[in-house]
Write a protein that holds these residues in place. Structure first.
Motif, short mmCIF file in Angstrom:
data_model
loop_
_atom_site.label_atom_id
_atom_site.label_comp_id
_atom_site.label_asym_id
_atom_site.label_seq_id
_atom_site.Cartn_x
_atom_site.Cartn_y
_atom_site.Cartn_z
N VAL A 1 -1.85 -5.77 4.69
CA VAL A 1 -0.88 -5.47 3.64
C VAL A 1 0.51 -5.87 4.09
N PHE B 1 -7.46 4.61 4.36
CA PHE B 1 -6.75 3.33 4.33
C PHE B 1 -7.00 2.53 5.60
N GLU B 2 -6.95 3.19 6.75
CA GLU B 2 -7.17 2.48 8.01
C GLU B 2 -8.54 1.81 8.03
N ALA C 1 0.83 -1.20 0.00
CA ALA C 1 0.00 0.00 0.00
C ALA C 1 0.87 1.25 0.00
N TYR C 2 0.56 2.17 -0.92
CA TYR C 2 1.22 3.47 -1.00
C TYR C 2 0.15 4.54 -0.80
N ILE C 3 0.34 5.37 0.21
CA ILE C 3 -0.75 6.22 0.68
C ILE C 3 -0.29 7.68 0.75
N GLN D 1 3.94 5.68 3.41
CA GLN D 1 3.43 7.04 3.22
C GLN D 1 4.22 7.67 2.08
N ARG E 1 3.31 -4.31 2.86
CA ARG E 1 4.06 -3.07 2.96
C ARG E 1 3.08 -1.90 3.05
N ARG E 2 3.43 -0.93 3.88
CA ARG E 2 2.61 0.27 4.01
C ARG E 2 3.55 1.46 3.96
N MET F 1 -5.01 8.76 4.81
CA MET F 1 -4.53 7.81 5.81
C MET F 1 -5.70 7.17 6.56
#
Length: 215
Positions: free
Chosen positions: A77, A70-71, A58-60, A82, A79-80, A67
């Motif tokens: 996931v 996404f939560e 995930a790229y956020i 920012q 990978r997370r 954010m």
């Protein structure tokens, strides 16, 4: 190898229902509305069906509304990240409601791609940074065996449209003819047999003046 990028717009935020909120709260700090939170939770159910248990990176965008979206998706996931390059177009200082309207009118008259907002960005500036992100993401998927084949990108409406514009080399005229997707709506980009494909087009508020299309 099949690679997927799922682009998701955040849920409804305070700025979407109250434009004067920008005069008292920084853009990056605007929260989701209760409706936006419900939208994100419902989208989580749809995405789990789409992902069918496949690993996800995930790229956020590091804004509060993205954010929080996404939560609320509730997705596991691997990978997370920012990713500031996925943030909303920088509108500069919007504390003055009169100046806010002036900037919006000028942007409408001169075009969403090239007009640079006072103390902020043009669409072209956002286009440059999403291009950098896409190049880096493709390299990670190709050269890092531990990187999942599916990437979830949680960002903003204009950012989503520009990510697709770069991916498919759409014209500026076509980009400016596209509407933002609804809140918590997604698009799926799939790479197979050496080319990228979009699962469904964006809505258009007019035909592109140059006659080009999305698909």
């Amino acid at each position: 190898m099949s690679v997927r990028i799922i682009l998701l717009r955040h849920g409804e935020s305070l700025g979407n229902i109250d434009e004067l909120a920008y005069c008292r709260i920084p853009d990056h700090a605007l929260p989701l509305t209760p409706r936006g939170e419900a939208q994100a939770s419902a989208e989580g159910t749809r995405l789990r069906e789409l992902l069918t248990g496949r690993p996800v990176a995930a790229y956020i965008s590091p804004y509060v509304r993205t954010m929080r979206t996404f939560e609320l998706l509730g997705l596991p996931v691997e990978r997370r990240v920012q990713e500031p390059r996925l943030r909303e177009q920088d509108w500069g200082n919007l504390q003055d409601p009169v100046e806010q309207q002036v900037q919006k009118q000028k942007r409408h008259e001169f075009g969403h791609f090239f007009y640079r907002l006072a103390h902020g960005e043009s669409g072209a500036d956002v286009d440059d940074r999403v291009a950098s992100f896409l190049t880096e993401l493709e390299a990670r998927v190709e050269h890092d065996p531990s990187h999942p084949d599916t990437a979830l990108v949680v960002s903003h409406g204009l950012t989503m449209r520009l990510l697709c514009r770069r991916m498919f080399s759409w014209s500026i005229e076509l980009f400016e003819s596209l509407s933002n997707p609804p809140h918590c709506d997604h698009r799926v980009l799939t790479h197979e047999d050496g080319r990228w494909a979009l699962d469904r087009p964006f809505a258009q508020w007019r035909e592109s003046p140059d006659g080009t299309t999305q698909l």
